[in-house]
Design a protein around this motif. Structure first.
Motif, PDB file in Angstrom:
ATOM      1  N   ILE A 206      -8.497  -2.924   4.628  1.00  0.00           N
ATOM      2  CA  ILE A 206      -6.967  -1.909   4.473  1.00  0.00           C
ATOM      3  C   ILE A 206      -6.406  -0.917   5.837  1.00  0.00           C
ATOM      4  CG2 ILE A 206      -5.115  -0.559   3.812  1.00  0.00           C
ATOM      5  CD1 ILE A 206      -6.486  -2.127   0.845  1.00  0.00           C
ATOM      6  N   ALA A 248      -2.938  -5.823  -3.870  1.00  0.00           N
ATOM      7  CA  ALA A 248      -2.684  -4.166  -2.831  1.00  0.00           C
ATOM      8  C   ALA A 248      -1.614  -5.257  -2.030  1.00  0.00           C
ATOM      9  CB  ALA A 248      -3.690  -3.940  -2.338  1.00  0.00           C
ATOM     10  N   VAL A 251       1.483  -5.713  -3.040  1.00  0.00           N
ATOM     11  CA  VAL A 251       2.735  -4.022  -3.204  1.00  0.00           C
ATOM     12  C   VAL A 251       2.689  -3.870  -0.690  1.00  0.00           C
ATOM     13  CG1 VAL A 251       2.233  -1.418  -2.796  1.00  0.00           C
ATOM     14  CG2 VAL A 251       1.366  -2.822  -4.720  1.00  0.00           C
ATOM     15  N   LEU A 252       1.905  -3.979  -0.792  1.00  0.00           N
ATOM     16  CA  LEU A 252       2.342  -4.587   0.891  1.00  0.00           C
ATOM     17  C   LEU A 252       2.722  -5.337   1.241  1.00  0.00           C
ATOM     18  CD1 LEU A 252       1.004  -4.255   3.687  1.00  0.00           C
ATOM     19  CD2 LEU A 252      -0.488  -5.518   3.978  1.00  0.00           C
ATOM     20  N   TRP A 383       4.888   5.834  -2.297  1.00  0.00           N
ATOM     21  CA  TRP A 383       5.753   4.703  -2.309  1.00  0.00           C
ATOM     22  C   TRP A 383       7.448   5.135  -1.765  1.00  0.00           C
ATOM     23  CZ3 TRP A 383       5.915  -0.363  -4.022  1.00  0.00           C
ATOM     24  CH2 TRP A 383       7.155  -1.141  -3.604  1.00  0.00           C
ATOM     25  N   LEU A 405       1.398   3.342   4.778  1.00  0.00           N
ATOM     26  CA  LEU A 405       1.064   2.584   4.146  1.00  0.00           C
ATOM     27  C   LEU A 405      -0.355   2.970   2.737  1.00  0.00           C
ATOM     28  CD1 LEU A 405       1.717  -0.544   6.498  1.00  0.00           C
ATOM     29  CD2 LEU A 405       2.931   0.095   4.048  1.00  0.00           C
ATOM     30  N   THR A 408      -0.437   4.712  -0.681  1.00  0.00           N
ATOM     31  CA  THR A 408       0.474   3.335  -1.806  1.00  0.00           C
ATOM     32  C   THR A 408      -0.209   2.426  -1.602  1.00  0.00           C
ATOM     33  OG1 THR A 408       2.840   2.462  -2.784  1.00  0.00           O
ATOM     34  CG2 THR A 408       1.774   2.404  -0.296  1.00  0.00           C
ATOM     35  N   LEU A 409      -1.361   1.683  -0.759  1.00  0.00           N
ATOM     36  CA  LEU A 409      -2.392   0.518  -0.747  1.00  0.00           C
ATOM     37  C   LEU A 409      -3.869   1.470  -1.522  1.00  0.00           C
ATOM     38  CD1 LEU A 409      -2.176  -1.141   2.520  1.00  0.00           C
ATOM     39  CD2 LEU A 409      -0.522  -1.411   0.084  1.00  0.00           C
ATOM     40  N   ALA A 412      -2.756   1.257  -5.192  1.00  0.00           N
ATOM     41  CA  ALA A 412      -2.508   0.052  -5.805  1.00  0.00           C
ATOM     42  C   ALA A 412      -3.911  -0.447  -6.176  1.00  0.00           C
ATOM     43  CB  ALA A 412      -2.049  -1.098  -5.258  1.00  0.00           C
TER      44      ALA A 412
END
Length: 467
Positions: A206, A248, A251-252, A383, A405, A408-409, A412
């Motif tokens: 990520i 993840a 969410v992405l 978020w 990003l 928040t990832l 997750a």
């Protein structure tokens, strides 16, 4: 000989701005701090608990000294107060702890990890922070591969902690099982545990991808690092990490769809779809966990967690439901209360393998509520940090940054991982939870604000008006 005209059309050429040596050393130290957290149990396996404890304490002392010297801009009224409340309640548990020694020792680890998390967030800008995380992950990924390769080529036998070649009573005791060239078997990396290696490899994928999206230099090398992290992720073969990767991705996709919204209320359909997929996935995982985990090579009870560990933890936790038995993350297995209590493969376990059950056992319903609020606040802030366009004035067309990003990832990953592991409560899980929570409250916009600009001045850069 060339000379400058008295009436130049532009400014004379000048050397590019270079980072000050002191700031380069500071960033190097932050990379080392992040590496310590991400590599986790590798230090214990290599040097033993006393040496590792000395390194961790010395590292925190160095960071505190640097903090007092640098004095980064910190808005003390904007601390992550739910995290502070959780730590305060954990400290108060000294008054009723059933394992006082374990509480004292693990509280020290909690304090030191929290200090390091706040320090790194305070002295680095958002761009530097993501860059430092990427550098630390490169070290973890590279050393994991080199370590497994060294064991496979030179040792040619399973390796015990302390670089000892010998036979263990159970394979769980091995630091490396010499499985690198056994393609159907799992590898463990420098952590000595596949369930610790896999989430870090997922995090590396990520972070490197975000660096590429943000326009980082030497992108070809970053693709190579992604390939290495993906190789280690697959070879670690952790069912929990696979589910975390799926979470993840969900969410992405949702965040990217949210960013496409142009009118008020347009996000509602995405929220509904996200909720339906999320709740549906959770229900499918619960009702069809046997075929799912069988497909992933695991038992439907998560390798004994549900029928053995969770049942025992819940039974003891219900005896003190309000305040719990006392903080202990991880469990100190040489304490009589933990030694031989729950045994897995002949070894006393060090966690409940579920962060929610672990918090309930240690700090009761009060601690569980505080930790839930901490996690909810983190998820909420990260978020909207990701889905909302950066805005602090009337301008509403500033571009999104890929860097937003990452928090928040990470949330997750930790949320899914916390279902079958307690590791989000310590090491890099806790550090990232505090670090990103602290950073977002101090610097809600990338490159804007006193904390971001103060670090830029330290690098020797002129302050420019944000676009």
């Amino acid at each position: 000989m060339a000379v400058y005209t008295k009436h130049p059309a532009s400014e004379p050429p000048s050397a590019p701005v270079r980072e000050k040596t002191g700031h380069l050393m500071l960033r190097g130290w932050c990379i080392f701090v992040l590496f310590m957290a991400l590599s986790g149990t590798a230090w214990v396996h290599a040097f033993g608990e006393p040496v590792t404890a000395a390194i961790v304490i010395a590292g925190a002392v160095v960071s505190l000294v640097l903090w007092s010297v640098i004095r980064p801009s910190v808005q003390w009224r904007r601390l992550p107060w739910f995290a502070v409340s959780y730590i305060a309640w954990a400290t108060l548990s000294l008054a009723w702890s059933a394992w006082l020694g374990a509480t004292a020792v693990t509280l020290l680890l909690l304090y030191l990890t929290t200090i390091q998390a706040a320090f790194v967030a305070a002295v680095l800008t958002w761009r530097e922070l993501v860059r430092a995380i990427a550098s630390a992950l490169k070290w973890v990924m590279a050393l994991s591969l080199v370590f497994e390769l060294w064991v496979a080529v030179f040792v040619k036998a399973p390796l015990l902690p302390g670089f000892i070649v010998g036979k263990a009573d159970d394979p769980i005791e091995y630091w490396s099982r010499n499985n690198l060239f056994e393609w159907d078997k799992r590898i463990q990396g420098i952590m000595g545990n596949s369930n610790l290696l896999a989430p870090v490899a997922l995090l590396a994928i990520i972070v490197f991808a975000i660096r590429i999206a943000a326009g980082a230099p030497r992108r070809v090398l970053l693709y190579g690092w992604i390939a290495l992290a993906a190789f280690l992720f697959v070879r670690a073969s952790s069912a929990t990490a696979y589910l975390a990767a799926a979470g993840a991705v969900l969410v992405l996709i949702t965040v990217l769809l949210m960013r496409r919204a142009r009118r008020p209320g347009e996000r509602t359909k995405y929220y509904i779809g996200y909720a339906v997929i999320g709740i549906g996935g959770a229900l499918a995982l619960f009702f069809f966990r046997e075929p799912i985990f069988t497909m992933l090579g695991r038992g439907s009870d998560l390798t004994g967690r549900e029928t053995v560990i969770w049942a025992e933890v819940l039974e003891r936790a219900n005896q003190r439901p309000v305040a719990g038995w006392g903080f202990a993350t991880p469990w100190v297995t040489n304490d009589p209360m933990f030694d031989g209590w729950i045994v897995d493969h002949g070894v006393s376990v060090q966690q409940a393998h579920n962060m929610w059950l672990d918090v309930y056992l240690q700090l009761g319903i009060v601690g569980l509520v505080l930790f839930s609020l901490l996690f909810l606040a983190y998820v909420w802030r990260t978020w909207f940090f990701a889905v909302d366009r950066p805005r602090w004035d009337l301008r509403a067309d500033r571009p999104y940054s890929p860097l937003t990003l990452l928090p928040t990832l990470v949330g997750a990953i930790l949320l899914v991982q916390g279902f079958a592991e307690s590791s989000p409560l310590l090491l890099w899980g806790w550090m990232f939870l505090i670090m990103f929570g602290f950073k977002i409250k101090q610097s809600p916009h990338i490159g804007v604000g006193p904390a971001e600009q103060g670090a830029a001045i330290e690098r020797g850069e002129p302050i420019k008006q944000a676009p």
